[in-house]
Design an enzyme around this catalytic site. Structure first.
Site, PDB file in Angstrom:
ATOM      1  N   SER A 123      70.518  37.080  22.225  1.00 23.49           N
ATOM      2  CA  SER A 123      69.232  37.550  21.691  1.00 23.49           C
ATOM      3  C   SER A 123      69.065  37.195  20.220  1.00 23.49           C
ATOM      4  O   SER A 123      70.039  37.214  19.458  1.00 23.49           O
ATOM      5  CB  SER A 123      69.148  39.075  21.853  1.00 23.49           C
TER       6      SER A 123
ATOM      7  N   GLN B 247      67.866  33.100  22.940  1.00 23.71           N
ATOM      8  CA  GLN B 247      66.544  33.691  23.174  1.00 23.71           C
ATOM      9  C   GLN B 247      65.791  33.788  21.852  1.00 23.71           C
ATOM     10  O   GLN B 247      66.299  34.319  20.873  1.00 23.71           O
ATOM     11  CB  GLN B 247      66.695  35.081  23.819  1.00 23.71           C
TER      12      GLN B 247
ATOM     13  N   TYR C 289      62.651  35.117  19.590  1.00 19.94           N
ATOM     14  CA  TYR C 289      61.461  35.882  19.249  1.00 19.94           C
ATOM     15  C   TYR C 289      60.807  35.115  18.111  1.00 19.94           C
ATOM     16  O   TYR C 289      61.431  34.921  17.055  1.00 19.94           O
ATOM     17  CB  TYR C 289      61.825  37.291  18.772  1.00 19.94           C
TER      18      TYR C 289
ATOM     19  N   THR D  44      60.730  34.249  24.652  1.00 16.09           N
ATOM     20  CA  THR D  44      60.250  35.482  25.272  1.00 16.09           C
ATOM     21  C   THR D  44      58.743  35.591  25.055  1.00 16.09           C
ATOM     22  O   THR D  44      58.268  35.637  23.921  1.00 16.09           O
ATOM     23  CB  THR D  44      61.003  36.702  24.705  1.00 16.09           C
TER      24      THR D  44
ATOM     25  N   LYS E 126      60.365  33.221  29.177  1.00 19.89           N
ATOM     26  CA  LYS E 126      60.792  34.473  29.818  1.00 19.89           C
ATOM     27  C   LYS E 126      59.657  35.490  29.778  1.00 19.89           C
ATOM     28  O   LYS E 126      59.000  35.647  28.742  1.00 19.89           O
ATOM     29  CB  LYS E 126      62.001  35.028  29.065  1.00 19.89           C
TER      30      LYS E 126
ATOM     31  N   SER F 145      60.133  38.053  34.902  1.00 15.22           N
ATOM     32  CA  SER F 145      60.718  39.242  34.284  1.00 15.22           C
ATOM     33  C   SER F 145      59.622  40.140  33.741  1.00 15.22           C
ATOM     34  O   SER F 145      58.614  39.652  33.229  1.00 15.22           O
ATOM     35  CB  SER F 145      61.627  38.802  33.117  1.00 15.22           C
TER      36      SER F 145
ATOM     37  N   HIS G 285      60.752  42.388  31.524  1.00 16.19           N
ATOM     38  CA  HIS G 285      61.530  42.851  30.374  1.00 16.19           C
ATOM     39  C   HIS G 285      62.265  44.157  30.709  1.00 16.19           C
ATOM     40  O   HIS G 285      62.433  45.045  29.877  1.00 16.19           O
ATOM     41  CB  HIS G 285      60.596  43.061  29.166  1.00 16.19           C
TER      42      HIS G 285
ATOM     43  N   ASP H 290      64.844  38.356  36.594  1.00 16.73           N
ATOM     44  CA  ASP H 290      65.657  39.543  36.288  1.00 16.73           C
ATOM     45  C   ASP H 290      64.857  40.811  36.539  1.00 16.73           C
ATOM     46  O   ASP H 290      63.668  40.777  36.811  1.00 16.73           O
ATOM     47  CB  ASP H 290      66.229  39.493  34.858  1.00 16.73           C
TER      48      ASP H 290
ATOM     49  N   GLY I  74      66.493  44.934  37.528  1.00 12.87           N
ATOM     50  CA  GLY I  74      67.000  45.828  38.563  1.00 12.87           C
ATOM     51  C   GLY I  74      67.981  45.215  39.536  1.00 12.87           C
ATOM     52  O   GLY I  74      68.227  45.771  40.606  1.00 12.87           O
ATOM     53  N   ILE I  75      68.573  44.083  39.180  1.00 15.62           N
ATOM     54  CA  ILE I  75      69.565  43.453  40.062  1.00 15.62           C
ATOM     55  C   ILE I  75      70.859  44.279  40.013  1.00 15.62           C
ATOM     56  O   ILE I  75      71.443  44.458  38.937  1.00 15.62           O
ATOM     57  CB  ILE I  75      69.858  42.005  39.594  1.00 15.62           C
TER      58      ILE I  75
ATOM     59  N   ARG J  40      70.804  45.611  31.523  1.00 17.31           N
ATOM     60  CA  ARG J  40      71.459  46.888  31.191  1.00 17.31           C
ATOM     61  C   ARG J  40      72.874  46.991  31.741  1.00 17.31           C
ATOM     62  O   ARG J  40      73.753  47.544  31.073  1.00 17.31           O
ATOM     63  CB  ARG J  40      70.631  48.062  31.714  1.00 17.31           C
TER      64      ARG J  40
HETATM   65  C1  FMN Z   1      68.416  47.461  25.463  1.00 17.50           C
HETATM   66  C2  FMN Z   1      67.674  46.224  25.862  1.00 17.50           C
HETATM   67  C3  FMN Z   1      67.407  45.265  24.901  1.00 17.50           C
HETATM   68  C4  FMN Z   1      66.724  44.105  25.246  1.00 17.50           C
HETATM   69  N1  FMN Z   1      66.532  43.147  24.283  1.00 17.50           N
HETATM   70  C5  FMN Z   1      65.914  41.987  24.625  1.00 17.50           C
HETATM   71  C6  FMN Z   1      65.775  40.946  23.665  1.00 17.50           C
HETATM   72  O1  FMN Z   1      66.226  41.063  22.532  1.00 17.50           O
HETATM   73  N2  FMN Z   1      65.124  39.826  24.064  1.00 17.50           N
HETATM   74  C7  FMN Z   1      64.621  39.657  25.333  1.00 17.50           C
HETATM   75  O2  FMN Z   1      64.025  38.614  25.640  1.00 17.50           O
HETATM   76  N3  FMN Z   1      64.778  40.625  26.269  1.00 17.50           N
HETATM   77  C8  FMN Z   1      65.409  41.761  25.945  1.00 17.50           C
HETATM   78  N4  FMN Z   1      65.594  42.731  26.911  1.00 17.50           N
HETATM   79  C9  FMN Z   1      65.180  42.472  28.326  1.00 17.50           C
HETATM   80  C10 FMN Z   1      66.306  41.806  29.117  1.00 17.50           C
HETATM   81  O3  FMN Z   1      66.492  40.473  28.710  1.00 17.50           O
HETATM   82  C11 FMN Z   1      66.013  41.782  30.634  1.00 17.50           C
HETATM   83  O4  FMN Z   1      64.745  41.192  30.860  1.00 17.50           O
HETATM   84  C12 FMN Z   1      66.086  43.124  31.339  1.00 17.50           C
HETATM   85  O5  FMN Z   1      67.026  43.986  30.739  1.00 17.50           O
HETATM   86  C13 FMN Z   1      66.447  42.902  32.798  1.00 17.50           C
HETATM   87  O6  FMN Z   1      66.423  44.073  33.533  1.00 17.50           O
HETATM   88  P1  FMN Z   1      67.738  44.965  33.871  1.00 17.50           P
HETATM   89  O7  FMN Z   1      68.097  45.663  32.611  1.00 17.50           O
HETATM   90  O8  FMN Z   1      67.217  45.882  34.933  1.00 17.50           O
HETATM   91  O9  FMN Z   1      68.822  44.044  34.385  1.00 17.50           O
HETATM   92  C14 FMN Z   1      66.274  43.906  26.585  1.00 17.50           C
HETATM   93  C15 FMN Z   1      66.567  44.877  27.549  1.00 17.50           C
HETATM   94  C16 FMN Z   1      67.260  46.019  27.213  1.00 17.50           C
HETATM   95  C17 FMN Z   1      67.574  47.019  28.282  1.00 17.50           C
END
Ligand code: FMN
Length: 348
Positions: free
Chosen positions: A105, A126, A128, A154, A221, A243, A245, A276, A278-279, A300
């Protein structure tokens, strides 16, 4: 859900300060999208092929030219130091030990160069895009120099979604680890939080801008529609990641599992499609692959793994998911990823 995920989640809950646990766990709004994400994979059932030789099952594949031992990658998530003192170094080490792709990230709590130096396997960065394009460019160049082999743009975060559970997280992170990649390029005394705020004016042209300045493939993404996936490819993207997110941006957004077929059909093999949200088991992964994704990402569950046991926890999680995928593939009559097609799934 695979038992190791539950064990690691329980361990994380017991070691993490409550505000950190909540920051990781939270969804936006009423958390409807978050609540639906894991369940949406259960809306499909598998149609196994009998009498196929599955005496050995291979999960190996290539993602944009990178060889990986499984179609399961680590989603980009912010601030791993909140989970474990070894932070992103532990995550990238665990990923390489399992042969999986790591996506770092922009909001990592370890410098990009340090992660690149520690990476024994492929990793992507990734992005931003921030208001300050020159600052964004410096961060991206650092990632290119450090060895990132693709950029993940993203596209679902013009603003950070509001989360009721989150508020106090900055307290838990020492200043020198907060937004470290951005802070490195700031004038003394400048506010890192303001500088790192995303630019809500980014659009399809941003894809070409990032590809041009990095020379790397760009994957978008946060795509939840077939028409937008096509626009991204037409604008120069190498692929898309379906996704929402992890339910942290637009609440009431559709579950990834339900729009994946639409996106796969619209892309029609012109680019990479990953997914991605909930996998939590090999069967979830197999459904995603059968619907046409080339790989899935986990968010997560990696943070819980990291909190529970650092690099070893991350490796354990990925290996367990890979083993579970190989097991369900064998039972479904698929000896490798080339044998997985849409005829393996049907709506429940
Ligand atoms: C605590 C946390 C921080 C995240 N930070 C970013 C990030 O910095 N950049 C990004 O593109 N997605 C971020 N995401 C989204 C994840 O890349 C991803 O899309 C998502 O967690 C997938 O779902 P899952 O947690 O059910 O596996 C974050 C998700 C969580 C839970």
């Amino acid at each position: 859900v695979l038992p190791v995920l539950t064990t690691q989640l329980d361990a994380a809950r017991s070691v993490l300060p409550a505000e950190v646990f909540d920051y990781y766990a939270a969804g936006s709004g009423d958390e409807l999208t978050l609540d639906e994400s894991a369940a949406s994979w259960l809306r499909y059932r598998l149609r196994p092929r009998a009498l196929r030789d599955v005496s050995s099952v291979s999960l190996a594949t290539r993602l944009l030219g990178e060889e990986v031992s499984m179609p399961i990658a680590i989603a980009p998530t912010a601030f791993h130091r909140l989970a474990h003192p070894d932070a992103e170094i532990a995550t990238v080490t665990g990923a390489a030990a399992a042969g999986a792709l790591f996506v770092l990230s922009t909001r990592s709590s370890t410098r990009i160069a340090e992660v690149g130096a520690a990476a024994a396997g492929p990793w992507w960065f990734q992005v931003y895009v921030m208001h300050d394009r020159a600052l964004t460019e410096k961060v991206v160049r650092t990632a290119v120099d450090a060895g990132a082999s693709a950029l993940v743009l993203t596209g679902d975060t013009p603003f950070v979604g509001r989360k009721r559970k989150v508020g106090r997280v900055r307290i838990a992170l020492p200043d020198d680890h907060f937004l470290v990649n951005v802070r490195d390029h700031l004038a003394p005394g400048a506010d890192g939080q303001i500088a790192a705020a995303q630019d809500p004016s980014i659009d399809l042209q941003t894809i070409e801008w990032l590809a041009g300045l990095s020379g790397l493939p760009v994957i978008v993404k946060g795509v939840l529609r077939g028409d937008v996936a096509v626009e991204c490819l037409d604008a120069g993207a190498a692929g898309v990641i379906v996704s929402n997110h992890g339910g942290r941006q637009l609440d009431r957004a559709v579950p990834s599992a339900l729009v994946l077929p639409e996106v796969v059909d619209a892309v029609g093999g012109r680019g990479l499609v990953m997914v991605d949200g909930g996998i939590g088991s090999g069967a979830d992964v197999l459904v995603a692959l059968a619907l046409g994704a080339s790989a899935v990402m986990v968010g997560r569950s990696v943070l819980w793994a990291l909190a529970s046991a650092g690099a070893a926890g991350v490796q354990e999680l990925l290996s367990a998911l890979g083993e579970d995928l190989a097991h369900v593939m064998a039972l479904a009559g698929a000896k490798d990823l080339a044998s997985v097609d849409r005829s393996l799934v049907t709506r429940a």
